[in-house]
Motif scaffolding. Structure first.
Motif, PDB file in Angstrom:
ATOM      1  N   GLU A   1       7.438  -1.997   2.085  1.00 46.23           N
ATOM      2  CA  GLU A   1       7.358  -0.608   1.668  1.00 46.23           C
ATOM      3  C   GLU A   1       8.597  -0.265   0.858  1.00 46.23           C
ATOM      4  O   GLU A   1       9.726  -0.572   1.281  1.00 46.23           O
ATOM      5  CB  GLU A   1       7.278   0.329   2.879  1.00 46.23           C
ATOM      6  CG  GLU A   1       5.891   0.482   3.454  1.00 46.23           C
ATOM      7  CD  GLU A   1       4.949   1.213   2.498  1.00 46.23           C
ATOM      8  OE1 GLU A   1       5.161   2.409   2.230  1.00 46.23           O
ATOM      9  OE2 GLU A   1       3.990   0.570   2.016  1.00 46.23           O
TER      10      GLU A   1
ATOM     11  N   ARG B   1      -1.383  -0.580   8.477  1.00 46.19           N
ATOM     12  CA  ARG B   1      -2.760  -0.358   8.919  1.00 46.19           C
ATOM     13  C   ARG B   1      -2.869  -0.524  10.433  1.00 46.19           C
ATOM     14  O   ARG B   1      -3.662   0.163  11.082  1.00 46.19           O
ATOM     15  CB  ARG B   1      -3.702  -1.313   8.194  1.00 46.19           C
ATOM     16  CG  ARG B   1      -3.799  -1.070   6.697  1.00 46.19           C
ATOM     17  CD  ARG B   1      -4.619  -2.122   6.001  1.00 46.19           C
ATOM     18  NE  ARG B   1      -4.026  -3.451   6.134  1.00 46.19           N
ATOM     19  CZ  ARG B   1      -4.543  -4.552   5.594  1.00 46.19           C
ATOM     20  NH1 ARG B   1      -5.659  -4.468   4.876  1.00 46.19           N
ATOM     21  NH2 ARG B   1      -3.946  -5.715   5.760  1.00 46.19           N
TER      22      ARG B   1
ATOM     23  N   GLU C   1      -5.195  -1.138  -4.692  1.00 45.83           N
ATOM     24  CA  GLU C   1      -4.406  -0.945  -5.907  1.00 45.83           C
ATOM     25  C   GLU C   1      -3.439  -2.102  -6.115  1.00 45.83           C
ATOM     26  O   GLU C   1      -3.260  -2.578  -7.248  1.00 45.83           O
ATOM     27  CB  GLU C   1      -3.645   0.379  -5.817  1.00 45.83           C
ATOM     28  CG  GLU C   1      -4.558   1.595  -5.859  1.00 45.83           C
ATOM     29  CD  GLU C   1      -3.826   2.890  -5.554  1.00 45.83           C
ATOM     30  OE1 GLU C   1      -2.601   2.832  -5.252  1.00 45.83           O
ATOM     31  OE2 GLU C   1      -4.457   3.965  -5.612  1.00 45.83           O
TER      32      GLU C   1
ATOM     33  N   GLN D   1      -6.620   9.162   8.250  1.00 41.76           N
ATOM     34  CA  GLN D   1      -6.168   9.420   6.882  1.00 41.76           C
ATOM     35  C   GLN D   1      -5.117   8.389   6.453  1.00 41.76           C
ATOM     36  O   GLN D   1      -5.143   7.900   5.321  1.00 41.76           O
ATOM     37  CB  GLN D   1      -5.596  10.828   6.781  1.00 41.76           C
ATOM     38  CG  GLN D   1      -6.640  11.926   6.872  1.00 41.76           C
ATOM     39  CD  GLN D   1      -6.049  13.300   6.630  1.00 41.76           C
ATOM     40  OE1 GLN D   1      -4.849  13.506   6.767  1.00 41.76           O
ATOM     41  NE2 GLN D   1      -6.895  14.240   6.247  1.00 41.76           N
ATOM     42  N   MET D   2      -4.205   8.082   7.353  1.00 39.45           N
ATOM     43  CA  MET D   2      -3.197   7.074   7.062  1.00 39.45           C
ATOM     44  C   MET D   2      -3.858   5.717   6.805  1.00 39.45           C
ATOM     45  O   MET D   2      -3.492   5.002   5.869  1.00 39.45           O
ATOM     46  CB  MET D   2      -2.209   6.968   8.219  1.00 39.45           C
ATOM     47  CG  MET D   2      -1.145   5.901   8.037  1.00 39.45           C
ATOM     48  SD  MET D   2      -0.045   5.808   9.482  1.00 39.45           S
ATOM     49  CE  MET D   2       1.020   4.435   8.999  1.00 39.45           C
TER      50      MET D   2
ATOM     51  N   ALA E   1      -6.856   5.153   5.716  1.00 33.56           N
ATOM     52  CA  ALA E   1      -7.543   5.195   4.422  1.00 33.56           C
ATOM     53  C   ALA E   1      -6.538   5.042   3.283  1.00 33.56           C
ATOM     54  O   ALA E   1      -6.814   4.343   2.294  1.00 33.56           O
ATOM     55  CB  ALA E   1      -8.313   6.504   4.282  1.00 33.56           C
ATOM     56  N   ARG E   2      -5.381   5.686   3.395  1.00 34.27           N
ATOM     57  CA  ARG E   2      -4.351   5.561   2.356  1.00 34.27           C
ATOM     58  C   ARG E   2      -3.864   4.124   2.243  1.00 34.27           C
ATOM     59  O   ARG E   2      -3.673   3.610   1.130  1.00 34.27           O
ATOM     60  CB  ARG E   2      -3.165   6.484   2.662  1.00 34.27           C
ATOM     61  CG  ARG E   2      -3.423   7.953   2.453  1.00 34.27           C
ATOM     62  CD  ARG E   2      -2.112   8.731   2.377  1.00 34.27           C
ATOM     63  NE  ARG E   2      -1.281   8.515   3.562  1.00 34.27           N
ATOM     64  CZ  ARG E   2      -1.336   9.269   4.655  1.00 34.27           C
ATOM     65  NH1 ARG E   2      -2.190  10.278   4.731  1.00 34.27           N
ATOM     66  NH2 ARG E   2      -0.531   9.029   5.681  1.00 34.27           N
ATOM     67  N   GLU E   3      -3.665   3.490   3.390  1.00 35.32           N
ATOM     68  CA  GLU E   3      -3.169   2.113   3.370  1.00 35.32           C
ATOM     69  C   GLU E   3      -4.204   1.147   2.814  1.00 35.32           C
ATOM     70  O   GLU E   3      -3.865   0.204   2.092  1.00 35.32           O
ATOM     71  CB  GLU E   3      -2.737   1.682   4.780  1.00 35.32           C
ATOM     72  CG  GLU E   3      -1.513   2.406   5.298  1.00 35.32           C
ATOM     73  CD  GLU E   3      -0.310   2.247   4.382  1.00 35.32           C
ATOM     74  OE1 GLU E   3      -0.067   1.126   3.898  1.00 35.32           O
ATOM     75  OE2 GLU E   3       0.379   3.259   4.127  1.00 35.32           O
ATOM     76  N   GLU E   4      -5.461   1.370   3.128  1.00 37.04           N
ATOM     77  CA  GLU E   4      -6.525   0.519   2.571  1.00 37.04           C
ATOM     78  C   GLU E   4      -6.613   0.700   1.058  1.00 37.04           C
ATOM     79  O   GLU E   4      -6.779  -0.274   0.313  1.00 37.04           O
ATOM     80  CB  GLU E   4      -7.868   0.851   3.225  1.00 37.04           C
ATOM     81  CG  GLU E   4      -7.962   0.481   4.694  1.00 37.04           C
ATOM     82  CD  GLU E   4      -8.046  -1.023   4.933  1.00 37.04           C
ATOM     83  OE1 GLU E   4      -7.973  -1.797   3.958  1.00 37.04           O
ATOM     84  OE2 GLU E   4      -8.179  -1.427   6.107  1.00 37.04           O
ATOM     85  N   GLN E   5      -6.501   1.947   0.586  1.00 34.68           N
ATOM     86  CA  GLN E   5      -6.525   2.211  -0.845  1.00 34.68           C
ATOM     87  C   GLN E   5      -5.331   1.579  -1.533  1.00 34.68           C
ATOM     88  O   GLN E   5      -5.439   1.035  -2.636  1.00 34.68           O
ATOM     89  CB  GLN E   5      -6.550   3.717  -1.105  1.00 34.68           C
ATOM     90  CG  GLN E   5      -6.575   4.106  -2.573  1.00 34.68           C
ATOM     91  CD  GLN E   5      -7.789   3.582  -3.304  1.00 34.68           C
ATOM     92  OE1 GLN E   5      -8.868   3.460  -2.713  1.00 34.68           O
ATOM     93  NE2 GLN E   5      -7.640   3.277  -4.590  1.00 34.68           N
ATOM     94  N   LYS E   6      -4.175   1.642  -0.879  1.00 30.60           N
ATOM     95  CA  LYS E   6      -2.960   1.032  -1.426  1.00 30.60           C
ATOM     96  C   LYS E   6      -3.154  -0.473  -1.619  1.00 30.60           C
ATOM     97  O   LYS E   6      -2.750  -1.037  -2.638  1.00 30.60           O
ATOM     98  CB  LYS E   6      -1.782   1.292  -0.485  1.00 30.60           C
ATOM     99  CG  LYS E   6      -0.447   0.779  -0.995  1.00 30.60           C
ATOM    100  CD  LYS E   6       0.612   0.796   0.099  1.00 30.60           C
ATOM    101  CE  LYS E   6       0.870   2.193   0.593  1.00 30.60           C
ATOM    102  NZ  LYS E   6       1.887   2.202   1.681  1.00 30.60           N
TER     103      LYS E   6
END
Length: 310
Positions: A32, A231, A252, A241-242, A244-249
């Motif tokens: 990170e 995750r 990307e 929500q966290m 989902a953000r990590e999966e999207q990250k």
């Protein structure tokens, strides 16, 4: 330090570092990027296994030994410390300096790295550095994340005095001591007692002191933390929500890493050829060139006007 020997430069990027270690067999660890030097921000993504710090390298940094802390020539024998014996390998070397010194109960480094650590156990720092540099697996995975460059062979090019040189080092707690692990130093650098729980509070002042040695306008620093896969943390605390953000990250990162493996010079060349062909066919080529030159002159004049007077 030897020439690069086929090692290419890689970016200080969380997605690059995360997928690099996964390709080496490390499980449930990610990187990170830290945007602030606040211990509380670091604690929010704990557990922390260590941090990787990128900075502009000054040639005099190692001439008189460490600039802060004390060389620990009696560091534990099991501690992984390798001299940097080759150019361009310092990013991966810093990453491994964290992971190979992490508590094996906390971090699963995988079979390949475990075998490498066991093989080099007891080696002096210079031979450990040679072993790392000569590892086909580690070099190939490292190079798979370098940017494609059709103009310069990063593996053979030598740095000149005009180049800005950057260097990666690691900070991690080992056996109750906060260590700075810099392959350009002869030994690990101790920054005093530090438990795993104290790491966030104690590492930030050390990094801040290093930054303070530079001019106030220098901002070319980067700090990456090696942490547990976020995750897992999201699932443990039930934060959808966290998660989902990590999966999207991750998606990307995967896309960005795939793009790094390609250069688009050929595509750009063909695109420009098509544009020129279109302008010639329409009879607007000469006007297009004149307009472009005029726009460039205006930009140059505006830039010169904005420069501060002596």
């Amino acid at each position: 330090m030897a020439e690069s020997g086929g090692w290419h430069t890689i970016e200080s990027d969380a997605g690059v570092f995360t997928y690099l270690i996964e390709n080496l067999g490390v499980e449930n660890v990610q990187f990170e990027e830290l945007m602030t030097l606040e211990a509380d921000d670091l604690k929010q993504i704990s557990p922390i296994y260590g941090v990787i710090f990128l900075f502009k390298y000054n040639q005099g940094d190692t001439s008189q030994g460490p600039i802060d802390g004390q060389l620990d020539r009696n560091a534990p024998n099991h501690m992984f410390f390798a001299n940097q014996t080759i150019q361009n390998a310092c990013a991966t070397q810093a990453i491994l300096s964290v992971l190979l010194n992490a508590d094996k109960e906390q971090v699963d480094i995988g079979g390949s790295l475990r075998e490498f650590k066991e093989f080099t156990d007891g080696f002096p720092p210079d031979l450990r550095g040679e072993a790392l540099s000569n590892s086909d697996l580690i070099r190939d995975v490292h190079n798979s994340f370098s940017r494609s460059n059709p103009f310069v062979d990063e593996g053979t090019r030598k740095a000149t005095e005009e180049d800005d040189l950057y260097h990666f080092i690691a900070y991690t707690p080992v056996n109750g001591v906060l260590y700075e692990i810099d392959g350009l130093q002869p030994a690990p650098i101790s920054h005093g007692p530090c438990t795993q729980d104290e790491f966030c509070d104690k590492v930030i002042p050390v990094i801040q002191r290093r930054i303070n040695r530079y001019n106030a306008g220098e901002i070319r620093f980067n700090l990456m933390a090696a942490v547990q896969d976020l995750r897992i943390k999201a699932v443990e605390i039930g934060d959808e929500q966290m998660l989902a953000r990590e999966e999207q990250k991750r998606k990307e990162w995967e896309t960005e890493n795939e793009l790094r493996r390609h250069n688009f010079v050929g595509f750009t060349y063909e695109l420009l050829k098509g544009v020129v062909k279109e302008k010639v066919r329409d009879g607007t080529y000469d006007d297009w060139i004149k307009q472009t030159k005029a726009a460039n002159l205006q930009k140059a004049a505006a830039a010169k006007k904005s420069e501060p007077e002596d």
